[in-house]
Design an enzyme around this catalytic site. Structure first.
Site, mmCIF file in Angstrom:
data_model
loop_
_atom_site.group_PDB
_atom_site.id
_atom_site.type_symbol
_atom_site.label_atom_id
_atom_site.label_comp_id
_atom_site.label_asym_id
_atom_site.label_seq_id
_atom_site.Cartn_x
_atom_site.Cartn_y
_atom_site.Cartn_z
ATOM 1 N N CYS A 74 4.389 -1.780 -9.415
ATOM 2 C CA CYS A 74 4.650 -3.125 -9.931
ATOM 3 C C CYS A 74 5.592 -3.036 -11.125
ATOM 4 O O CYS A 74 5.280 -2.376 -12.119
ATOM 5 C CB CYS A 74 3.350 -3.811 -10.335
ATOM 6 S SG CYS A 74 3.610 -5.406 -11.155
ATOM 7 N N CYS A 224 7.090 -11.950 -10.020
ATOM 8 C CA CYS A 224 6.968 -10.643 -9.371
ATOM 9 C C CYS A 224 8.235 -9.852 -9.651
ATOM 10 O O CYS A 224 9.325 -10.206 -9.176
ATOM 11 C CB CYS A 224 6.752 -10.801 -7.870
ATOM 12 S SG CYS A 224 6.624 -9.231 -6.984
#
Length: 285
Positions: A74, A224
């Site tokens: 991530c 994101c």
């Protein structure tokens, strides 16, 4: 029996992230993360766990490892983790003038992750930039929606630890149908996580939907970072450096790509990170 764990909660463009600072066995991490995400607990969109390094390079440089809840990668968590190390003056944070340069291991990444962090006028807010891994694979694909006489065009971007599908938001009639179709497709492959990035080209607006396999969690994220990087890669169609400011529900992320000889050579992503809270949570074993 209840046990206490130290944590830090951070806000990278509202992709609320929790870092567990004490050692947790890898096998226990998904269940703990699932409980931590709940509204009646610390509450967040994702969790990472601080560990000792695993790789030869990581051990040689004595860096910290960040293990995400499903073993995924991530970008928001990466740059937030670097901001935390700067905030707590960790020895891994090398300060040069007014900037911190930080390397660490992370799940889903083959090599060390490198970040550059600088302070802002607010004590608990940092501007953090991360150099992201180059995509392993990029290809176009189509999804046939069951009971619908139509196909959805997508760009599949396979990153370290996560695969993203970029789709035109205006073409999607039913998000649930598309997710079910993509999940059936991904169940035929080995993966840690995947995202469907709904993109509105005219407004340069991205709405991220992310699924993590280990925790069986599906979430509309406020932002994101890896999905933003995947989008930038999909938009880069000629040589040179390209800069994008991508709006998302939680704010704007800035991403740059460098292309040479029809290949992506560099991806960097940056934006603010707020240290929201730190403390102790209780977990029943």
């Amino acid at each position: 029996m209840k046990k206490k764990y130290n944590y830090v909660k951070v806000n990278p463009a509202e992709n609320m992230t929790i870092f567990v600072l004490d050692k947790v066995n890898r096998s226990e991490q998904p269940e703990m993360a699932d409980k931590l995400m709940n509204y009646n607990s610390v509450c967040g969109e994702q969790e990472g766990f601080v560990e000792s390094p695993e790789t030869v390079e990581g051990k040689r440089k004595n860096v910290i490892r960040l293990q995400m809840m499903g073993g995924e990668f991530c970008g928001n968590a990466a740059r937030s983790f670097a901001a935390c190390m700067a905030f707590f003056h960790d020895s891994s944070a090398k300060k040069i003038k007014k900037r911190y340069f930080i390397d660490f291991e992370m799940s889903g990444a083959d090599g060390l992750i490198s970040c550059e962090v600088r302070r802002t006028e607010r004590e608990n807010v940092f501007y953090s930039k991360v150099q992201l891994p180059i995509p392993r694979k990029m290809e176009k694909c189509k999804f046939s929606i069951e009971n619908k006489n139509r196909e959805i065009d997508a760009k599949k971007i396979e990153l370290c630890g996560i695969t993203h599908f970029i789709v035109d938001a205006g073409e999607i009639e039913n998000n649930k149908d598309l997710f079910s179709t993509v999940k059936r497709y991904m169940d035929g492959e080995k993966y840690d996580a995947f995202g469907i990035m709904y993109y509105n080209l005219r407004e340069c607006f991205l709405k991220p939907l992310v699924y993590v396999k280990a925790t069986d969690s599906l979430l509309w994220e406020k932002s994101c970072a890896s999905g933003t990087a995947a989008l930038a890669v999909s938009l880069t169609d000629n040589e040179g450096e390209h800069n994008y400011a991508v709006k998302q529900p939680g704010g704007i992320l800035e991403v740059s790509t460098l292309s040479k000889n029809n290949e992506i050579k560099d991806i960097t992503l940056s934006g603010p990170v707020e240290i929201v809270s730190k403390g102790v949570f209780y977990y029943c074993l």
